[in-house]
Write an enzyme that holds these catalytic residues in place. Structure first.
Site, mmCIF file in Angstrom:
data_model
loop_
_atom_site.group_PDB
_atom_site.id
_atom_site.type_symbol
_atom_site.label_atom_id
_atom_site.label_comp_id
_atom_site.label_asym_id
_atom_site.label_seq_id
_atom_site.Cartn_x
_atom_site.Cartn_y
_atom_site.Cartn_z
ATOM 1 N N TRP A 61 19.173 12.103 7.825
ATOM 2 C CA TRP A 61 20.409 12.734 8.062
ATOM 3 C C TRP A 61 21.643 11.820 8.059
ATOM 4 O O TRP A 61 21.461 10.607 8.532
ATOM 5 C CB TRP A 61 20.254 13.652 9.034
ATOM 6 N N ASN A 62 22.820 12.301 7.879
ATOM 7 C CA ASN A 62 24.020 11.687 7.888
ATOM 8 C C ASN A 62 25.180 12.213 8.844
ATOM 9 O O ASN A 62 24.993 13.380 8.951
ATOM 10 C CB ASN A 62 24.471 11.510 6.464
ATOM 11 N N HIS A 69 40.859 19.093 2.429
ATOM 12 C CA HIS A 69 41.238 19.288 1.125
ATOM 13 C C HIS A 69 40.800 18.174 0.255
ATOM 14 O O HIS A 69 41.674 17.330 -0.570
ATOM 15 C CB HIS A 69 42.837 19.226 0.920
ATOM 16 N N HIS A 73 37.797 22.643 -3.378
ATOM 17 C CA HIS A 73 38.069 23.141 -1.921
ATOM 18 C C HIS A 73 38.789 24.492 -1.917
ATOM 19 O O HIS A 73 39.568 24.799 -2.923
ATOM 20 C CB HIS A 73 38.740 22.136 -0.916
ATOM 21 N N ASP A 75 41.898 26.630 -0.350
ATOM 22 C CA ASP A 75 43.562 26.465 0.615
ATOM 23 C C ASP A 75 43.539 27.565 1.286
ATOM 24 O O ASP A 75 43.776 28.899 0.486
ATOM 25 C CB ASP A 75 44.481 26.438 -0.455
ATOM 26 N N HIS A 79 47.883 26.377 5.303
ATOM 27 C CA HIS A 79 47.962 25.225 4.992
ATOM 28 C C HIS A 79 49.445 24.962 4.547
ATOM 29 O O HIS A 79 50.014 23.872 4.271
ATOM 30 C CB HIS A 79 47.197 25.137 3.455
ATOM 31 N N HIS A 207 51.732 26.492 -3.953
ATOM 32 C CA HIS A 207 51.362 26.535 -2.574
ATOM 33 C C HIS A 207 52.350 27.214 -1.621
ATOM 34 O O HIS A 207 52.010 28.345 -0.714
ATOM 35 C CB HIS A 207 51.549 25.292 -1.769
#
Ligand code: MN
Length: 257
Positions: A61-62, A69, A73, A75, A79, A207
């Site tokens: 695992w990490n 973003h 992804h 928004d 945002h 946006h």
């Protein structure tokens, strides 16, 4: 048979195909680069915790670090300053994350002109051929930019005059936000706005208008060429980060064959 039983049967039988519209997420995933004095997001990175070794003999695992973003992804309205009173990514109603999608293909135009902008008249022409944009659905804007997503330089396409990537005009963004019934806009580029949108009026209109109308954005999508112009169902799955402005997301398209 119930609708869900029919769907399960169609998925198992292959008459409905699931197309992954998500870019693989790694340390190489291209990220937005804003000029000074603005803060920039971090790349995706990870630290290994164990890999079947002394630190954890049976498990791998990490930990990972990423911006909200980064890569494919979502928004959320908060945002943008215009959407500051809207939903954060954890507040987006789950029912809005499964919705029909219209795919508008302008890859030829964007190939000829990397600063190509989608205009209202382009959408009207598309609607004349394909019918109205879906109520509560997504406008997925294909530009061919997913072909560049493995090469950050080509993907961001920056020269001495700035970034040159296709987008949506301010007038069209306002129309999509305020007059159309779409729930959001999905793109193949690093953000929903054009590379040159810092110079538009208003700046970053996609946006500003869409998120200000409590609508959504999806970026860095792939494989839109494998979706039909109409009839696909989109599933977008951002993490419900509390107070989050967005989240890396798995995005799937369901297509009837
Ligand atoms: Mn974003």
């Amino acid at each position: 048979m119930s609708v869900l039983q029919d769907l399960i049967g169609a998925l198992a039988g292959g008459s409905i195909e699931v197309i992954d519209l998500t870019a693989p997420l790694s340390e190489d995933t291209p990220i937005l680069q804003l000029p000074p004095p603005f803060a920039n997001t971090q790349r995706f990175s990870r630290t290994e915790l164990s890999r079947y070794d002394d630190r954890g003999p049976a498990w791998y695992w990490n930990d990972f670090t990423t911006g909200e973003h980064v890569g494919t992804h979502f928004d959320a309205p908060v945002h943008w300053v215009s959407g500051r009173d809207g939903d954060d990514v954890s507040q987006v109603p789950a029912g809005k994350l499964i919705a029909p999608a219209a795919v508008l293909d302008f890859a030829d135009r964007a190939s000829a002109d990397p600063d190509f902008l989608l205009e209202i008249e382009h959408i009207r022409e598309w609607e004349a051929a394909n019918g109205a944009l879906p109520d509560g659905g997504w406008l997925l804007y294909r530009t061919g930019w997913d072909d560049r997503s493995n090469d950050s330089d080509r993907f961001l396409n920056v020269n001495e005059t700035g970034s040159h990537t296709p987008g949506i005009s301010a007038e069209c963004a306002r129309w999509l936000a305020e007059e159309s019934t779409v729930t959001g806009v999905g793109v193949e580029t690093v953000g929903t706005d054009a590379g040159a949108a810092h110079s538009f009026d208003p700046t970053f209109p996609c946006h500003s208008f869409l998120l200000g109308a409590n609508k959504y954005g999806l970026t860095q999508l792939q494989n839109l060429a494998r979706l039909p112009a109409t009839g696909a169902l989109l599933i977008a799955a951002p993490l419900p980060i509390v107070r989050g402005s967005g989240s890396p997301s798995r995005v799937l398209g369901l297509v009837e064959r």
